[in-house]
Design an enzyme around this catalytic site. Structure first.
Site, PDB file in Angstrom:
ATOM      1  N   ARG A   1     -31.806   7.958  49.327  1.00  0.00           N
ATOM      2  CA  ARG A   1     -32.541   8.396  48.130  1.00  0.00           C
ATOM      3  C   ARG A   1     -33.971   8.747  48.504  1.00  0.00           C
ATOM      4  NH1 ARG A   1     -31.509   4.835  42.812  1.00  0.00           N
ATOM      5  NH2 ARG A   1     -33.433   5.934  42.321  1.00  0.00           N
ATOM      6  N   ARG A   8     -43.302   5.793  39.879  1.00  0.00           N
ATOM      7  CA  ARG A   8     -42.166   5.402  39.021  1.00  0.00           C
ATOM      8  C   ARG A   8     -42.509   4.150  38.207  1.00  0.00           C
ATOM      9  NH1 ARG A   8     -37.862   5.122  43.501  1.00  0.00           N
ATOM     10  NH2 ARG A   8     -36.385   4.402  41.939  1.00  0.00           N
ATOM     11  N   ARG A  30     -34.242  -0.485  50.426  1.00  0.00           N
ATOM     12  CA  ARG A  30     -33.106   0.325  49.981  1.00  0.00           C
ATOM     13  C   ARG A  30     -33.232   1.750  50.523  1.00  0.00           C
ATOM     14  NH1 ARG A  30     -32.170   0.741  43.568  1.00  0.00           N
ATOM     15  NH2 ARG A  30     -33.558   2.520  43.641  1.00  0.00           N
ATOM     16  N   ARG A  75     -34.739   5.280  28.628  1.00  0.00           N
ATOM     17  CA  ARG A  75     -35.990   5.080  29.366  1.00  0.00           C
ATOM     18  C   ARG A  75     -37.209   5.524  28.562  1.00  0.00           C
ATOM     19  NH1 ARG A  75     -33.489   5.320  34.800  1.00  0.00           N
ATOM     20  NH2 ARG A  75     -35.015   4.833  36.392  1.00  0.00           N
ATOM     21  N   LYS A 104     -30.451  -3.445  38.568  1.00  0.00           N
ATOM     22  CA  LYS A 104     -29.569  -2.964  37.491  1.00  0.00           C
ATOM     23  C   LYS A 104     -28.268  -2.398  38.064  1.00  0.00           C
ATOM     24  CE  LYS A 104     -32.430   0.027  35.631  1.00  0.00           C
ATOM     25  NZ  LYS A 104     -33.592  -0.031  36.522  1.00  0.00           N
TER      26      LYS A 104
END
Ligand code: AMP
Length: 197
Positions: free
Chosen positions: A134, A146, A128, A89, A14
């Site tokens: 992060r 998640r 990532r 969400r 996204k």
């Protein structure tokens, strides 16, 4: 206005696609994840509260993110449209967004959902995590949490927009450019329709 929701699980692309789409179509990019990370970096009370949820892989409370979106819509009241990334969400957030837009005499034009397998998503997120800084991308337990939150709380948002005939699925695996072309092809007609009006 042309208002697009880019929908999909964590790691579905996204953020990457949003950057490209907003530059092509001149939309305002509203990423609640980015806004929350900025609050954390600025060490604001909102950021400190949000960090506790984010680090555990949980959602930040609805009223916090809805308030942030309301402020952003107000700030960009001259925008030709918005690209929502990582928001809504929950169904409560979707209903609040529908109301905020209708107060401004506009609505969601299209919800584009990126489909990616869970194994590919875990792989992408761990990759990532090596460079993104992060904390929620480095721990596989937090990543799995998640996904669980996504399935339980976020997937019903797709049904909310399917009922309004606004949902479309796009294959989220393949090259960034091919996925971008597929997404662009679904958004362009809204701009053509506006010119013909
Ligand atoms: P993202 O960058 O979109 O993956 O978001 C990172 C984290 O920020 C999520 O795992 C949530 O903890 C929080 N977050 C981002 N957007 C929302 C939202 N719309 N509602 C609740 N929490 C959110």
């Amino acid at each position: 206005m042309v208002n697009i929701i880019l929908f999909g699980p964590p790691g579905s692309g996204k953020g990457t696609q949003s950057e490209k789409l907003v530059s092509k179509f001149g939309l305002v990019h509203l990423s609640t994840g980015n806004l929350l990370r900025q609050e954390i970096a600025d060490k604001t009370p909102l950021g400190l509260e949000a960090k506790n949820f984010i680090d555990k892989g949980q959602l930040v409370p609805d009223e916090v993110v809805i308030g942030m979106i309301d402020t952003c819509l107000e700030k960009h009241n001259e925008a030709k449209g918005f690209l929502f990334d990582g928001f809504p969400r929950t169904v409560a957030q979707a209903e609040a967004l529908d109301k905020l837009l209708s107060l401004r005499k506009t609505a969601i034009s299209k919800v584009l959902a990126l489909d990616v397998s869970e194994e590919e998503l875990v792989h992408r997120l761990l990759e990532r995590g090596k460079t993104s800084g992060r904390t929620d991308d480095t721990d596989e337990g937090v990543i799995r949490r998640r996904f669980q939150v996504y399935r339980n709380e976020t997937e019903p948002v797709a049904s909310h927009y399917a009922k309004a005939h606004k949902l479309e699925h796009i294959k989220g695996e393949g090259s960034v450019d091919d996925i971008f072309e597929a997404l662009s092809g679904r958004i362009t007609p809204f701009f053509l329709a506006k010119v013909e009006d």
